[in-house]
Design a protein around this motif. Structure first.
Motif, PDB file in Angstrom:
ATOM      1  N   PRO A  76       0.610  -1.241  -0.033  1.00 53.94           N
ATOM      2  CA  PRO A  76      -0.432   0.058   0.200  1.00 53.94           C
ATOM      3  C   PRO A  76       1.194   1.564   0.389  1.00 53.94           C
ATOM      4  O   PRO A  76       1.782   1.160   0.668  1.00 53.94           O
ATOM      5  N   TRP A  77       0.158   2.259  -0.316  1.00 54.75           N
ATOM      6  CA  TRP A  77       0.977   3.233  -1.228  1.00 54.75           C
ATOM      7  C   TRP A  77       1.211   4.026   0.291  1.00 54.75           C
ATOM      8  O   TRP A  77       2.375   4.925   0.903  1.00 54.75           O
ATOM      9  N   VAL A  78       0.519   3.670   1.081  1.00 50.06           N
ATOM     10  CA  VAL A  78       0.115   4.576   2.341  1.00 50.06           C
ATOM     11  C   VAL A  78       1.642   4.211   3.861  1.00 50.06           C
ATOM     12  O   VAL A  78       2.494   4.805   4.126  1.00 50.06           O
ATOM     13  N   ASP A  79       1.870   3.000   3.132  1.00 51.25           N
ATOM     14  CA  ASP A  79       2.947   2.834   3.496  1.00 51.25           C
ATOM     15  C   ASP A  79       4.420   3.071   3.498  1.00 51.25           C
ATOM     16  O   ASP A  79       5.375   3.856   3.759  1.00 51.25           O
ATOM     17  N   ARG A  80       4.197   3.492   1.728  1.00 52.29           N
ATOM     18  CA  ARG A  80       5.179   3.072   1.087  1.00 52.29           C
ATOM     19  C   ARG A  80       5.895   4.278   1.340  1.00 52.29           C
ATOM     20  O   ARG A  80       7.467   4.525   1.271  1.00 52.29           O
TER      21      ARG A  80
END
Lengths: 636, 356
Positions: A76-80
């Motif tokens: 997930p981009w939220v994590d990345r």
């Protein structure tokens, strides 16, 4: 369109690429939505996550910074793109500073303290704490609710047999606090630079505390006495009125325990745009066309649709970026619409028009990944009571059907707001909303004739909702009549400036009326009178007579109710001022409006710069708008 | 020491001070052994209840005066428990069913059923029926009134109903036609004065006739109020003086001041103050309809003749809404605002006329 063809191709070559990733590794990755929460934990090997979720000291360290390269594509981009430095945080600088100062002060002295962070979900509370603790070199020790409950229920037996003592969550929580406070982590060989300074983070509250906040307070009292390291609570504001932060941490307790309360605002649209734009450009660079990059208009739509929740905004950005035919079509359609409308809007010089247009677009585009926008009650009331209309000049060009002369005094300029929408977003029932309006409308009127009409509309509204059998249906009509009636009858439109708003007295008065009536009847039952004659004849005269046969309860009641002080202004009713954040609603609109104004003024100044570009002055703008808001709130 | 109102309440039909013809008729009615359901109506303070109690005493003898206050619980079909207070003797039961609010239908049916199903113990020496006295019938819901109609017929054999209300306008037709209606009008000023004087004489006090007249006027011929006023006068000052000012209730004074405030200035700010005062009245247990009535009376006395019709019309309009609506303050305030608007316009027109 270039993008469309790309998307189509990609879709044919890969089947639903946007679905696969988020579900493939579900067991390991846990939920992608909560990804940001666990940003730190998911680093390193995945097996680490399979360890049952139970008090774990968060591993903090430098490895967080360098591993993004080998990460899975489908993460997930939220994590990345989790923020790694203060500069990357999508939180207002002042807030970050505030938190940082607190942390600095309380970690340097060995005397701990309690910090409470509140704000709507996805405004960066946890991220701020994590980034700051990283920068300050603090170890974060986080509490999460133990999950051994099902084991307990399924095999109670065994538990007892094994003589493993089952302890309640509350006890475990207490123990956790005690241990985390007293003991440091063991120094492992791997993390060399880990410091002994740490903070305790609690985001997850044992359920019991919601039932009995008192037990939490007791534990905290114990904690404060012997605390050595700072304790940070993070509580999300909920929209549905029951604000858990108020419930868990009432003001008295906050004062008693010296809890420092910092409340976060939703992420401002400019900041959000900056983040979204940078993410999408980075992704575009990386993916080499595999991912279609949403254009500016889509980003704007996402940004406005998320109502300040950056997590959901990034999630929906990722969602929209993966090419898929059906979805792409949807977005293309919308995009076209919004692009054209935006173009139109920019070209217009009339600010008001533009804004209303944009709000309209915004509402249309919340279909995917959108969050319901909502209004604070304070704002909602203000919108109705201040009665903003378009200025007469703005409509001059539009041919309008003028009213015939005999009703021309009913002519009003078009409204800037939609009353029904305002009420809906205030998360209140129409009846309550009317009560609030009724309590406050008089301050906004200057003519008795207008007040007369307005009060008649309110009376109408009450009549509509009087019958309980049809109340659920008629309630909507009731508030329509009330709000529109008020708006229509306020013919003068004087700008009154800031007025404090108050909570309605009626509920209290009505309750008191009923209670007193009941008390009167039960106390003076022996007089065998009908309630009306009891209350209007007997009681007032009993107050004037010296009649020794009454008992104490009767005497106090008569003094309280039978007598009336004949002072000019009754002192019994206290006006309760409505605070700006009355039952946890989102404080969206203030910022949004300010934002729009800001944009518009800029758009006017330099027309060549598209309004939606990431703007160099956005930080400055943010500062300004923050100041504005603060000023406004201080005055109530 | 009890209040004069209770102390000198006549206890038999023969001792009633006024409407003696009616008392005689009631006596005859009872003496022929049986009587239909009664609907006693008349303004408050006219002596309805007194008359009914006298009638009951005539029926059953002194035993009817041994009253006990009971706290009864009625279970509605929805399993909801309704608590209600009743006053009962061996022969009768007095209920104010409107205390139960929306559930009054259940209360009426249950209570009448229990009373009617238990026979008198010695029917040879006593009447073969009991009496249920329902007060404030005009406040019953339509639902309850319809239930009452059926119940009345069903238990005619063992039970008589005496209904007591201030007006018949809110009692449904079928009930009115099933009852013998007895109107108890207010006593005349002279009658009030004579009652006051005789009560004072029994207390060993001397009441000047002028003061008695003044009290009677102030009380609006409401005898209960007059007696309470008289007693308050006694507390205030004795020996009585002729020009002694008769104490009024606080809320009436307060209401008058409110009306004066409305008349003296018409502005939204003033309306805000008036609203606060209305709230104050409500918290002091004054029912909204009484506030409305009192307010109109005070306002009308400040009005010019031309305005009076319009104000009265608006008052009726908003009073009706008050009854229908759920939140009284909207309607009280709407009426006040209306009056302000009308009055202001009237005054401005008057000023204009003066100018030219």
């Amino acid at each position: 369109m270039n993008k469309l063809s790309l998307g189509g191709k990609a879709a044919s070559s890969r089947v639903n690429p946007w679905v696969d990733p988020s579900f493939l590794d579900l067991p390991a990755e846990s939920f992608s939505l909560s990804g940001k929460r666990k940003g730190n934990k998911s680093s390193g090997s995945k097996s680490e996550l399979k360890v049952p979720r139970k008090r774990k000291g968060e591993a903090s360290g430098s490895h967080l910074l360098n591993e993004s390269g080998q990460r899975d594509q489908d993460e997930p981009w939220v994590d990345r793109y989790a923020p790694r430095s203060q500069a990357e945080l999508a939180v207002h600088k002042k807030k970050t500073e505030e938190v940082e100062n607190w942390l600095r002060i309380h970690t340097n002295t060995s005397k701990g303290g309690i910090l409470l962070l509140t704000g709507p979900s996805g405004c960066g509370k946890t991220a701020t704490v994590q980034v700051l603790s990283l920068e300050l070199g603090l170890r974060v020790q986080e509490w999460s609710n133990p999950t051994n409950l099902e084991a307990y229920s399924s095999s109670q037996h065994e538990w007892r047999m094994n003589s493993v003592l089952y302890s309640s969550q509350v006890t475990q929580f207490q123990e956790f606090l005690l241990r985390a406070n007293k003991y440091n982590c063991l120094k492992m060989a791997g993390d060399g630079q880990a410091t002994d300074r740490k903070i305790i983070l609690v985001e997850d509250f044992p359920n019991q505390f919601y039932r009995q906040p008192g037990s939490l307070h007791d534990i905290l009292r114990c904690f404060v006495k012997s605390s050595r390291c700072p304790l940070v609570f993070i509580v999300s504001d909920s929209l549905s009125g029951d604000s858990s932060s108020r419930f868990l941490f009432p003001r008295e307790v906050q004062e008693e325990l010296g809890i420092c309360h910092i409340s976060f605002n939703p992420v401002a649209p400019t900041t959000m745009m900056k983040v979204l734009t940078s993410i999408s450009t980075q992704e575009a660079g990386k993916s080499c066309g595999r991912i279609c990059v949403p254009d500016q208009a889509v980003l704007e739509a996402l940004c406005s649709g998320s109502s300040g929740d950056i997590r959901s905004a990034i999630n929906s950005l990722q969602f929209t970026s993966y090419p898929d035919t059906s979805l792409e079509n949807v977005w293309r359609l919308k995009k076209n619409k919004s692009v054209s409308s935006l173009g139109r809007a920019v070209s217009r010089t009339n600010q008001r028009k533009k804004k209303s247009k944009q709000t309209k677009d915004r509402e249309e585009e919340q279909a995917i990944g959108g969050k319901d926008a909502s209004l604070f009650l304070f704002r909602a009331l203000g919108k109705i009571l201040h009665c903003k209309r378009e200025s007469p000049e703005s409509t001059e060009g539009v041919p309008e059907a003028a009213l015939p002369s005999h009703i021309s005094h009913h002519h009003r300029e078009p409204l800037l707001i939609d009353p029904e929408l305002v009420v809906e977003r205030s998360h209140m029932s129409g009846e309550f909303f009317n009560l609030y309006l009724h309590q406050n409308y008089l301050d906004f009127f200057s003519e008795v004739e207008d007040v007369d009409r307005a009060s008649e509309y309110l009376s109408d509204a009450d009549l509509l909702t009087a019958d309980w059998t049809s109340r659920s249906v008629m309630g909507n009509y009731g508030f329509s009549v009330a709000t529109r009636g008020l708006l229509h009858s306020n013919s003068q439109q004087v700008s009154v400036g800031f007025k404090p708003l108050h909570k309605p007295n009626w509920l209290l008065v009505n309750k008191k009326h009923r209670e007193n009536s009941l008390a009167a009847q039960s106390l003076f039952r022996s007089f065998c009178l009908t309630p009306v004659s009891l209350q209007t004849e007997l009681l007032p005269y009993l107050a004037k007579l010296t009649n020794p046969m009454r008992n104490q309860a009767q005497i106090t009641f008569i003094q309280d109710v039978g007598q009336m002080s004949l002072r000019r202004f009754p002192g019994r009713l206290k006006l309760e001022t409505l605070t700006d954040k009355e039952p946890g609603q989102l404080q969206m609109d203030s910022e949004e409006e300010e934002e729009n104004k800001e944009k518009e003024s800029q758009g006017e100044a330099e027309d060549s710069l598209p309004a939606s570009q990431p703007q160099p002055t956005s930080n400055q703008a943010l500062l300004e708008e923050k100041d504005l808001i603060i000023e406004e709130y201080i005055s109530d | 020491m009890s209040l004069w109102v209770d102390k000198y309440r006549p206890s038999s039909l023969g001792k009633l001070d006024y409407h003696k013809d009616q008392a005689a008729q009631l006596k005859n009615l009872v003496q022929c052994g049986d009587f239909p359901h009664l609907l006693v109506y008349g303004p408050s303070g006219a002596g309805k209840k007194t008359r009914i109690m006298c009638l009951l005493r005539e029926l059953y003898g002194a035993g009817v005066e041994k009253l006990r206050i009971e706290h009864q619980t009625v279970v509605a079909p929805s399993k909801k428990k309704i608590e209600i207070n009743t006053i009962a003797s061996n022969y009768h039961l007095e209920v104010n069913a409107s205390d139960a609010g929306n559930q009054d239908r259940v209360v009426i049916q249950e209570l009448i059923k229990t009373v009617a199903q238990s026979q008198q113990i010695q029917s040879s020496t006593q009447r073969e029926f009991k009496v249920v006295l329902l007060t404030e019938v005009d406040r019953l819901t339509k639902d309850a009134q319809h239930a009452l109609r059926r119940t009345m017929e069903k238990y005619m054999g063992t039970c008589r109903l005496i209904l007591c209300s201030t007006s018949t306008s809110k009692v449904i037709g079928p009930i009115r036609s099933r009852c013998l209606a007895i109107r108890v009008p207010l006593p005349s000023t002279e009658e009030v004065c004579s009652v006051l004087t005789s009560v004072c004489k029994k207390e060993g006090l001397l009441l000047p006739p002028e003061l008695a007249k003044q009290i009677s006027d102030k009380a609006g011929r409401n005898l209960r109020k007059a007696l309470l006023m008289c007693e308050a006068c006694r507390v205030q000052q004795y020996p009585f003086s002729v020009d002694q000012n008769v104490p009024e209730t606080d809320w009436e004074v307060y209401l008058r001041e409110t009306a004066n405030a409305i008349v003296s200035q018409q502005s939204p700010q003033r309306l805000m103050e008036v609203r606060a005062r209305l709230y104050e009245l409500l918290t002091h247990c004054i029912p909204p309809d009484i506030i409305m009535k009192g307010l109109v009376q005070e306002l009308l006395s400040n009005c010019d003749g031309q305005l009076k019709t319009e104000v009265a019309h608006m008052a009726a309009y908003y009073e009706h809404r008050l009854q229908l609506g759920s939140k009284a303050i909207y309607h009280l305030e709407a009426f006040t605002a209306k009056f302000m608007a009308i009055y202001k316009k009237f005054m401005e027109d008057g000023l204009d006329a003066m100018m030219f």
